[in-house]
Design an enzyme around this catalytic site. Sequence first.
Site, PDB file in Angstrom:
ATOM      1  N   ARG A  23       0.802  -1.216   0.000  1.00 35.69           N
ATOM      2  CA  ARG A  23       0.000   0.000   0.000  1.00 35.69           C
ATOM      3  C   ARG A  23       0.834   1.264   0.000  1.00 35.69           C
ATOM      4  O   ARG A  23       0.281   2.358  -0.028  1.00 35.69           O
ATOM      5  CB  ARG A  23      -0.835   0.003   1.262  1.00 35.69           C
ATOM      6  CG  ARG A  23      -2.328  -0.078   0.923  1.00 35.69           C
ATOM      7  CD  ARG A  23      -3.033  -0.222   2.095  1.00 35.69           C
ATOM      8  NE  ARG A  23      -4.362   0.100   2.234  1.00 35.69           N
ATOM      9  CZ  ARG A  23      -5.317  -0.806   2.350  1.00 35.69           C
ATOM     10  NH1 ARG A  23      -5.053  -2.077   2.186  1.00 35.69           N
ATOM     11  NH2 ARG A  23      -6.520  -0.427   2.627  1.00 35.69           N
TER      12      ARG A  23
ATOM     13  N   ARG B 124     -18.177  -3.262   9.052  1.00 36.86           N
ATOM     14  CA  ARG B 124     -16.886  -2.893   9.637  1.00 36.86           C
ATOM     15  C   ARG B 124     -16.920  -1.513  10.275  1.00 36.86           C
ATOM     16  O   ARG B 124     -17.704  -0.670   9.900  1.00 36.86           O
ATOM     17  CB  ARG B 124     -15.805  -2.923   8.539  1.00 36.86           C
ATOM     18  CG  ARG B 124     -15.335  -4.313   8.232  1.00 36.86           C
ATOM     19  CD  ARG B 124     -14.537  -4.441   6.946  1.00 36.86           C
ATOM     20  NE  ARG B 124     -13.609  -3.370   6.651  1.00 36.86           N
ATOM     21  CZ  ARG B 124     -12.891  -3.325   5.535  1.00 36.86           C
ATOM     22  NH1 ARG B 124     -12.989  -4.300   4.638  1.00 36.86           N
ATOM     23  NH2 ARG B 124     -12.070  -2.329   5.307  1.00 36.86           N
TER      24      ARG B 124
HETATM   25  P1  AP5 Z   1      -8.580  -3.226   3.852  1.00 34.76           P
HETATM   26  O1  AP5 Z   1      -9.316  -4.239   4.606  1.00 34.76           O
HETATM   27  O2  AP5 Z   1      -7.528  -3.677   2.893  1.00 34.76           O
HETATM   28  O3  AP5 Z   1      -9.616  -2.251   3.168  1.00 34.76           O
HETATM   29  P2  AP5 Z   1      -9.593  -1.401   1.794  1.00 34.76           P
HETATM   30  O4  AP5 Z   1      -8.413  -1.546   0.910  1.00 34.76           O
HETATM   31  O5  AP5 Z   1      -9.895  -0.023   2.213  1.00 34.76           O
HETATM   32  O6  AP5 Z   1     -10.677  -2.041   0.940  1.00 34.76           O
HETATM   33  P3  AP5 Z   1     -12.039  -2.688   1.352  1.00 34.76           P
HETATM   34  O7  AP5 Z   1     -11.784  -4.005   2.029  1.00 34.76           O
HETATM   35  O8  AP5 Z   1     -12.911  -1.706   2.060  1.00 34.76           O
HETATM   36  O9  AP5 Z   1     -12.664  -2.904  -0.091  1.00 34.76           O
HETATM   37  P4  AP5 Z   1     -12.353  -4.017  -1.199  1.00 34.76           P
HETATM   38  O10 AP5 Z   1     -11.593  -3.396  -2.319  1.00 34.76           O
HETATM   39  O11 AP5 Z   1     -11.811  -5.265  -0.607  1.00 34.76           O
HETATM   40  O12 AP5 Z   1     -13.832  -4.256  -1.738  1.00 34.76           O
HETATM   41  P5  AP5 Z   1     -14.882  -5.423  -1.390  1.00 34.76           P
HETATM   42  O13 AP5 Z   1     -14.542  -6.659  -2.173  1.00 34.76           O
HETATM   43  O14 AP5 Z   1     -15.095  -5.531   0.058  1.00 34.76           O
HETATM   44  O15 AP5 Z   1      -7.855  -2.239   4.871  1.00 34.76           O
HETATM   45  C1  AP5 Z   1      -8.526  -1.691   5.972  1.00 34.76           C
HETATM   46  C2  AP5 Z   1      -7.571  -0.870   6.815  1.00 34.76           C
HETATM   47  O16 AP5 Z   1      -6.532  -1.718   7.354  1.00 34.76           O
HETATM   48  C3  AP5 Z   1      -6.813   0.255   6.079  1.00 34.76           C
HETATM   49  O17 AP5 Z   1      -7.571   1.445   6.000  1.00 34.76           O
HETATM   50  C4  AP5 Z   1      -5.562   0.401   6.960  1.00 34.76           C
HETATM   51  O18 AP5 Z   1      -5.842   1.126   8.123  1.00 34.76           O
HETATM   52  C5  AP5 Z   1      -5.258  -1.046   7.359  1.00 34.76           C
HETATM   53  N1  AP5 Z   1      -4.375  -1.740   6.409  1.00 34.76           N
HETATM   54  C6  AP5 Z   1      -4.661  -2.873   5.709  1.00 34.76           C
HETATM   55  N2  AP5 Z   1      -3.630  -3.209   4.923  1.00 34.76           N
HETATM   56  C7  AP5 Z   1      -2.664  -2.286   5.129  1.00 34.76           C
HETATM   57  C8  AP5 Z   1      -1.363  -2.092   4.563  1.00 34.76           C
HETATM   58  N3  AP5 Z   1      -0.852  -2.919   3.653  1.00 34.76           N
HETATM   59  N4  AP5 Z   1      -0.656  -1.014   5.006  1.00 34.76           N
HETATM   60  C9  AP5 Z   1      -1.133  -0.171   5.948  1.00 34.76           C
HETATM   61  N5  AP5 Z   1      -2.353  -0.293   6.503  1.00 34.76           N
HETATM   62  C10 AP5 Z   1      -3.118  -1.350   6.097  1.00 34.76           C
HETATM   63  O19 AP5 Z   1     -16.189  -4.804  -2.097  1.00 34.76           O
HETATM   64  C11 AP5 Z   1     -16.869  -3.708  -1.528  1.00 34.76           C
HETATM   65  C12 AP5 Z   1     -18.393  -3.916  -1.636  1.00 34.76           C
HETATM   66  O20 AP5 Z   1     -18.777  -3.804  -2.991  1.00 34.76           O
HETATM   67  C13 AP5 Z   1     -18.873  -5.293  -1.184  1.00 34.76           C
HETATM   68  O21 AP5 Z   1     -20.097  -5.171  -0.538  1.00 34.76           O
HETATM   69  C14 AP5 Z   1     -19.014  -6.103  -2.491  1.00 34.76           C
HETATM   70  O22 AP5 Z   1     -20.032  -7.084  -2.397  1.00 34.76           O
HETATM   71  C15 AP5 Z   1     -19.380  -5.007  -3.478  1.00 34.76           C
HETATM   72  N6  AP5 Z   1     -18.829  -5.221  -4.818  1.00 34.76           N
HETATM   73  C16 AP5 Z   1     -17.603  -5.723  -5.144  1.00 34.76           C
HETATM   74  N7  AP5 Z   1     -17.432  -5.735  -6.482  1.00 34.76           N
HETATM   75  C17 AP5 Z   1     -18.575  -5.209  -7.016  1.00 34.76           C
HETATM   76  C18 AP5 Z   1     -19.012  -4.960  -8.360  1.00 34.76           C
HETATM   77  N8  AP5 Z   1     -18.225  -5.241  -9.402  1.00 34.76           N
HETATM   78  N9  AP5 Z   1     -20.226  -4.403  -8.541  1.00 34.76           N
HETATM   79  C19 AP5 Z   1     -21.028  -4.093  -7.486  1.00 34.76           C
HETATM   80  N10 AP5 Z   1     -20.693  -4.332  -6.192  1.00 34.76           N
HETATM   81  C20 AP5 Z   1     -19.467  -4.880  -5.957  1.00 34.76           C
HETATM   82 MG    MG Z   2     -11.146  -5.785   1.343  1.00 35.84          MG
END
Ligand code: AP5
Ligand code: MG
Length: 212
Positions: A88, A160
């Site tokens: 990241r 979350r």
């Molecule tokens: P993390 O858990 O990695 O969250 P994020 O990157 O912010 O991403 P999300 O998990 O919120 O979304 P996603 O892209 O996985 O989408 P999803 O599949 O759920 O990180 C959380 C926190 O942890 C960070 O803010 C930081 O503090 C810390 N952290 C983690 N890793 C770190 C690192 N390497 N360095 C530093 N800090 C770190 O999909 C979202 C929704 O949309 C779901 O409901 C899904 O069903 C829906 N959806 C998915 N695709 C589609 C589509 N094509 N059409 C319609 N709906 C869809």
């Molecule tokens: Mg995720």
Amino acid sequence: MRFVLLGPPGSGKGTQAKMLMKKYNIPQLSTGDILRAEIKKKSKLGNNVKAIIAAGNLVSDDIILNIIEKCDKNGTCRDGFILDGFPRTITQANGLKKLLKKRDLKLNKVININIPDKEVIKRISGRWTCTNCKEIFNVYSKPEKKKGKCDKCSGELYQRDDQKEDVVKDRLKVYKKQTAPLIEYYKKEKNLIDINGILSIKEVFEEILKKL
Ligand code: AP5
Ligand code: MG
């Protein structure tokens, strides 16, 4: 296969990682899931990162690289992996490169999922996750069959702590400043593929498979 999933919060990294995991029979390694599990356990690490995650900021590179090194040592990812939410920052990407080089390995592809900011807010507000198996649902695009229960394991669904709209907006700012530079980083390495993330979940998956 060794993949990285890159993209803003809510772009579908976790959703696609789970589908790729099944397709290629390789583990998904989500640093977000690992950190949330530590928070749930109330471990020292969990207590240290709880407020940082709730505020939408990034956990320090040292902590993250430590987690990845542990996974490397315990061999979970020996036969391939899907990294979801890591790296990241440029420092994390350099750390990963060093780790792979030690084993004479390279990433196969970095899958960059693109979606507009407006869609990020909608998707995240509609997301429900299984407390047990971590399957991801969405009230708009992937509703569960039985309200509040996971289709796969009947576990309780939850939202979350970092799903609130103002936190999501902060996470987007953090993404743009600290993570988006990785797009150029991996373009230079010539292994980045760009994916249109506003298609349906199935269509996004098909586009990924076509471009891999
Ligand atoms: P993390 O858990 O990695 O969250 P994020 O990157 O912010 O991403 P999300 O998990 O919120 O979304 P996603 O892209 O996985 O989408 P999803 O599949 O759920 O990180 C959380 C926190 O942890 C960070 O803010 C930081 O503090 C810390 N952290 C983690 N890793 C770190 C690192 N390497 N360095 C530093 N800090 C770190 O999909 C979202 C929704 O949309 C779901 O409901 C899904 O069903 C829906 N959806 C998915 N695709 C589609 C589509 N094509 N059409 C319609 N709906 C869809
Ligand atoms: Mg995720």
